[in-house]
Design a protein around this motif. Sequence first.
Motif, PDB file in Angstrom:
ATOM      1  N   ASP A  31      13.908 -11.391  -9.239  1.00  0.00           N
ATOM      2  CA  ASP A  31      14.340 -10.922  -7.917  1.00  0.00           C
ATOM      3  C   ASP A  31      14.611  -9.426  -7.911  1.00  0.00           C
ATOM      4  O   ASP A  31      14.729  -8.816  -6.838  1.00  0.00           O
ATOM      5  N   TYR A  32      14.717  -8.829  -9.083  1.00  0.00           N
ATOM      6  CA  TYR A  32      15.194  -7.460  -9.191  1.00  0.00           C
ATOM      7  C   TYR A  32      14.169  -6.503  -9.786  1.00  0.00           C
ATOM      8  O   TYR A  32      13.428  -6.859 -10.701  1.00  0.00           O
ATOM      9  N   TRP A  53       9.720  -5.659  -9.543  1.00  0.00           N
ATOM     10  CA  TRP A  53       9.973  -7.037  -9.941  1.00  0.00           C
ATOM     11  C   TRP A  53       8.750  -7.690 -10.577  1.00  0.00           C
ATOM     12  O   TRP A  53       8.874  -8.508 -11.483  1.00  0.00           O
ATOM     13  N   GLU A 100      17.581  -3.434  -6.208  1.00  0.00           N
ATOM     14  CA  GLU A 100      16.719  -4.073  -5.210  1.00  0.00           C
ATOM     15  C   GLU A 100      15.274  -3.604  -5.328  1.00  0.00           C
ATOM     16  O   GLU A 100      14.342  -4.403  -5.239  1.00  0.00           O
ATOM     17  N   THR A 101      15.078  -2.316  -5.506  1.00  0.00           N
ATOM     18  CA  THR A 101      13.732  -1.754  -5.556  1.00  0.00           C
ATOM     19  C   THR A 101      13.669  -0.603  -6.545  1.00  0.00           C
ATOM     20  O   THR A 101      14.701  -0.044  -6.929  1.00  0.00           O
TER      21      THR A 101
END
Length: 123
Positions: A31-32, A53, A100-101
């Motif tokens: 997810d990361y 990810w 997150e990104t």
Amino acid sequence: QVQLAESGGGSVQAGGSLRLSCAASGRTFSDYAMGWFRQAPGKQREFVAAVSWSGSNTYYAHSVKGRFTISRDNAKNTVSLQMSSLKPEDASVYYCAAGETVAGLRRYESAYWGQGTQVTVSS
């Protein structure tokens, strides 16, 4: 929650190589985006490298581009940093981070941090 644990730090002579690893546990690793940062004594923490990810997108700080390679294995929940042609100025505590990104990590937007692993480079 994601727990991150770095390993692989140590001492190496200038020009040598070292491979850092970071093992993740907790929430779904894929997810990361994952990244590596470093902080030398008396200096601010600086971005080193990040990987998306899926592993398809990577980004490097200019100071390490061409010498360091970041990679991840989502099946093993690990991210690695292969460091080559090490210089004394690469000596730092290296931290693994999840965000997150890749773009977010570049802006130091990390949701989770590891405890760090020391890298020493002697000239």
